[in-house]
Scaffold this motif. Structure first.
Motif, PDB file in Angstrom:
ATOM      1  N   PHE A  47      28.861  44.763  22.811  1.00  0.00           N
ATOM      2  CA  PHE A  47      28.724  43.484  23.380  1.00  0.00           C
ATOM      3  C   PHE A  47      29.515  42.370  22.309  1.00  0.00           C
ATOM      4  N   TYR A  48      29.009  42.718  21.131  1.00  0.00           N
ATOM      5  CA  TYR A  48      29.474  41.744  20.131  1.00  0.00           C
ATOM      6  C   TYR A  48      31.201  41.804  20.202  1.00  0.00           C
ATOM      7  N   ASN A  49      31.920  42.807  20.071  1.00  0.00           N
ATOM      8  CA  ASN A  49      33.238  43.109  20.066  1.00  0.00           C
ATOM      9  C   ASN A  49      33.822  42.436  21.091  1.00  0.00           C
ATOM     10  N   LEU A  50      33.205  42.647  22.520  1.00  0.00           N
ATOM     11  CA  LEU A  50      33.624  42.208  23.660  1.00  0.00           C
ATOM     12  C   LEU A  50      33.575  40.705  23.576  1.00  0.00           C
ATOM     13  N   ALA A  51      32.488  40.259  23.296  1.00  0.00           N
ATOM     14  CA  ALA A  51      32.373  38.775  23.309  1.00  0.00           C
ATOM     15  C   ALA A  51      33.323  38.156  22.294  1.00  0.00           C
ATOM     16  N   LEU A  52      33.766  38.494  21.216  1.00  0.00           N
ATOM     17  CA  LEU A  52      34.764  38.117  20.408  1.00  0.00           C
ATOM     18  C   LEU A  52      35.926  37.824  20.909  1.00  0.00           C
ATOM     19  N   LYS A  53      36.558  38.907  21.921  1.00  0.00           N
ATOM     20  CA  LYS A  53      37.669  38.831  22.600  1.00  0.00           C
ATOM     21  C   LYS A  53      37.672  37.873  23.663  1.00  0.00           C
ATOM     22  N   VAL A  54      36.524  37.766  24.428  1.00  0.00           N
ATOM     23  CA  VAL A  54      36.442  36.950  25.363  1.00  0.00           C
ATOM     24  C   VAL A  54      36.199  35.271  24.913  1.00  0.00           C
ATOM     25  N   LYS A  55      35.611  35.208  23.642  1.00  0.00           N
ATOM     26  CA  LYS A  55      35.635  33.985  23.264  1.00  0.00           C
ATOM     27  C   LYS A  55      37.054  33.468  22.610  1.00  0.00           C
ATOM     28  N   ARG A  56      37.688  34.100  22.172  1.00  0.00           N
ATOM     29  CA  ARG A  56      39.284  33.945  21.763  1.00  0.00           C
ATOM     30  C   ARG A  56      40.089  33.538  22.953  1.00  0.00           C
ATOM     31  N   LEU A  57      39.833  34.130  23.995  1.00  0.00           N
ATOM     32  CA  LEU A  57      40.550  33.843  25.497  1.00  0.00           C
ATOM     33  C   LEU A  57      40.124  32.291  25.752  1.00  0.00           C
ATOM     34  N   CYS A  58      38.729  32.144  25.765  1.00  0.00           N
ATOM     35  CA  CYS A  58      38.328  30.900  25.957  1.00  0.00           C
ATOM     36  C   CYS A  58      38.674  29.651  25.247  1.00  0.00           C
ATOM     37  N   THR A  63      37.975  26.424  26.998  1.00  0.00           N
ATOM     38  CA  THR A  63      37.039  26.607  28.032  1.00  0.00           C
ATOM     39  C   THR A  63      35.525  27.193  27.564  1.00  0.00           C
ATOM     40  N   PRO A  64      34.570  26.207  27.748  1.00  0.00           N
ATOM     41  CA  PRO A  64      33.214  26.519  27.252  1.00  0.00           C
ATOM     42  C   PRO A  64      32.891  27.992  27.678  1.00  0.00           C
ATOM     43  N   PHE A  65      32.332  28.930  26.384  1.00  0.00           N
ATOM     44  CA  PHE A  65      31.827  30.090  26.574  1.00  0.00           C
ATOM     45  C   PHE A  65      30.527  30.352  26.248  1.00  0.00           C
ATOM     46  N   VAL A  66      29.650  30.802  27.283  1.00  0.00           N
ATOM     47  CA  VAL A  66      28.183  31.087  26.897  1.00  0.00           C
ATOM     48  C   VAL A  66      27.958  32.533  27.094  1.00  0.00           C
ATOM     49  N   VAL A  67      27.008  32.902  26.407  1.00  0.00           N
ATOM     50  CA  VAL A  67      26.305  34.314  26.299  1.00  0.00           C
ATOM     51  C   VAL A  67      25.185  34.465  27.093  1.00  0.00           C
ATOM     52  N   ASN A  68      24.857  35.457  27.933  1.00  0.00           N
ATOM     53  CA  ASN A  68      23.726  35.662  28.640  1.00  0.00           C
ATOM     54  C   ASN A  68      22.669  36.173  27.614  1.00  0.00           C
ATOM     55  N   ASP A  69      21.544  35.632  27.935  1.00  0.00           N
ATOM     56  CA  ASP A  69      20.210  36.097  27.053  1.00  0.00           C
ATOM     57  C   ASP A  69      20.600  36.196  25.665  1.00  0.00           C
ATOM     58  N   ARG A  70      21.599  36.934  25.113  1.00  0.00           N
ATOM     59  CA  ARG A  70      21.612  37.450  23.613  1.00  0.00           C
ATOM     60  C   ARG A  70      22.019  36.140  22.763  1.00  0.00           C
ATOM     61  N   ASP A  72      21.582  36.203  19.545  1.00  0.00           N
ATOM     62  CA  ASP A  72      22.160  36.829  18.409  1.00  0.00           C
ATOM     63  C   ASP A  72      23.602  36.889  18.434  1.00  0.00           C
ATOM     64  N   ILE A  73      24.053  37.566  19.675  1.00  0.00           N
ATOM     65  CA  ILE A  73      25.510  37.602  19.960  1.00  0.00           C
ATOM     66  C   ILE A  73      26.233  36.281  19.967  1.00  0.00           C
ATOM     67  N   ALA A  74      25.537  35.292  20.754  1.00  0.00           N
ATOM     68  CA  ALA A  74      26.048  33.872  20.650  1.00  0.00           C
ATOM     69  C   ALA A  74      26.429  33.327  19.394  1.00  0.00           C
ATOM     70  N   MET A  75      25.305  33.642  18.649  1.00  0.00           N
ATOM     71  CA  MET A  75      25.740  32.800  17.405  1.00  0.00           C
ATOM     72  C   MET A  75      26.434  33.573  16.320  1.00  0.00           C
ATOM     73  N   SER A  76      26.509  34.836  16.402  1.00  0.00           N
ATOM     74  CA  SER A  76      27.475  35.679  15.465  1.00  0.00           C
ATOM     75  C   SER A  76      29.003  35.427  15.925  1.00  0.00           C
ATOM     76  N   ALA A  79      29.810  31.365  19.928  1.00  0.00           N
ATOM     77  CA  ALA A  79      30.008  30.668  21.470  1.00  0.00           C
ATOM     78  C   ALA A  79      29.373  29.281  21.535  1.00  0.00           C
ATOM     79  N   SER A  80      29.807  28.669  22.738  1.00  0.00           N
ATOM     80  CA  SER A  80      29.426  27.528  23.207  1.00  0.00           C
ATOM     81  C   SER A  80      27.985  27.356  22.940  1.00  0.00           C
ATOM     82  N   GLY A  81      27.185  28.361  23.812  1.00  0.00           N
ATOM     83  CA  GLY A  81      25.841  28.421  23.904  1.00  0.00           C
ATOM     84  C   GLY A  81      25.354  29.584  24.499  1.00  0.00           C
ATOM     85  N   VAL A  82      24.123  29.503  25.276  1.00  0.00           N
ATOM     86  CA  VAL A  82      23.568  30.696  26.093  1.00  0.00           C
ATOM     87  C   VAL A  82      23.271  30.463  27.206  1.00  0.00           C
ATOM     88  N   HIS A  83      22.628  31.279  27.911  1.00  0.00           N
ATOM     89  CA  HIS A  83      22.199  31.178  29.292  1.00  0.00           C
ATOM     90  C   HIS A  83      21.045  31.990  29.303  1.00  0.00           C
TER      91      HIS A  83
END
Length: 206
Positions: A47-58, A63-70, A72-76, A79-83
């Motif tokens: 999840f962390y590795n994928l989130a890094l790649k999605v964050k770079r694209l955003c 474009t704002p990028f939020v992480v669902n639930d996690r 810890d992943i959002a902070m690491s 990310a723009s925030g969480v849902h």
């Protein structure tokens, strides 16, 4: 924050990582408003590795990028925030952890849950229509969405079974955006689908 208008909830599923990221980038190119990464089956590292790649694209497309639930992943990945959902970490604690500069969204599917939104920036309301991604979710219908939107002090994003064919039915619901999954992720042309959704939404949200 950019307009919520079209809010993509993206999950990799059985797609290859390249295919998944290509879909996301096509949607971003078309002017996607905000993207949420939701992964229930990946390990924390995956999840962390994928989130890094999605964050770079955003970031490339501002474009704002939020992480669902996690959180810890959002902070690491900064990310723009969480849902978060009703059964996740309390909103107050999420705000303490993330600070006031981050976006926090919360899901609700009943007007009684409006009392639990104090620390949020927006609410995701649904399911508006039946959807295979949330088989056990209460279906609100257009009238249920409209009732909650009229009562909400926060911007409302509608979610659940929304696509190019039925989004127009939400034109009188006082919403700030529509969240979609299959309408973009399963589209043969995610760029065009995003454009079409933006066009329809902009026409009735003026």
């Amino acid at each position: 924050m950019k307009s919520f208008d079209i809010y993509l909830v993206a999950s990799k599923g059985l797609r290859s990582e390249v295919e998944f990221l290509n879909i996301i980038e096509a949607s971003l190119k078309a002017g996607l408003g905000i993207l949420q990464l939701r992964e229930k089956k990946l390990s924390s590292l995956e999840f962390y590795n994928l989130a890094l790649k999605v964050k770079r694209l955003c970031d490339v497309y501002n474009t704002p990028f939020v992480v669902n639930d996690r959180i810890d992943i959002a902070m690491s990945v900064n990310a723009s925030g969480v849902h978060i959902g009703q059964e996740d970490i309390p909103l107050k604690k999420a705000r303490e952890l993330l600070g006031n500069d981050k976006i926090i969204g919360i899901s609700i599917n009943h007007k009684n849950e409006l009392k639990n939104i104090k620390e949020a920036d927006y609410i995701g309301v649904g399911a508006v229509f039946a959807t295979p991604s949330k088989k056990d979710c209460v279906v609100l219908g257009v009238d249920g969405l409209k009732e909650i939107a009229n009562l909400s002090p926060l911007p409302v994003v509608a979610i659940g079974g929304i696509d190019e064919n039925n989004v127009i039915l939400l034109r009188n619901c006082k919403i700030k955006g529509v969240a979609v999954i299959r309408a973009i992720m399963d589209s043969k042309n995610p760029f065009l689908s995003t454009l079409n959704l933006k066009k329809i939404f902009s026409e009735f949200s003026k």
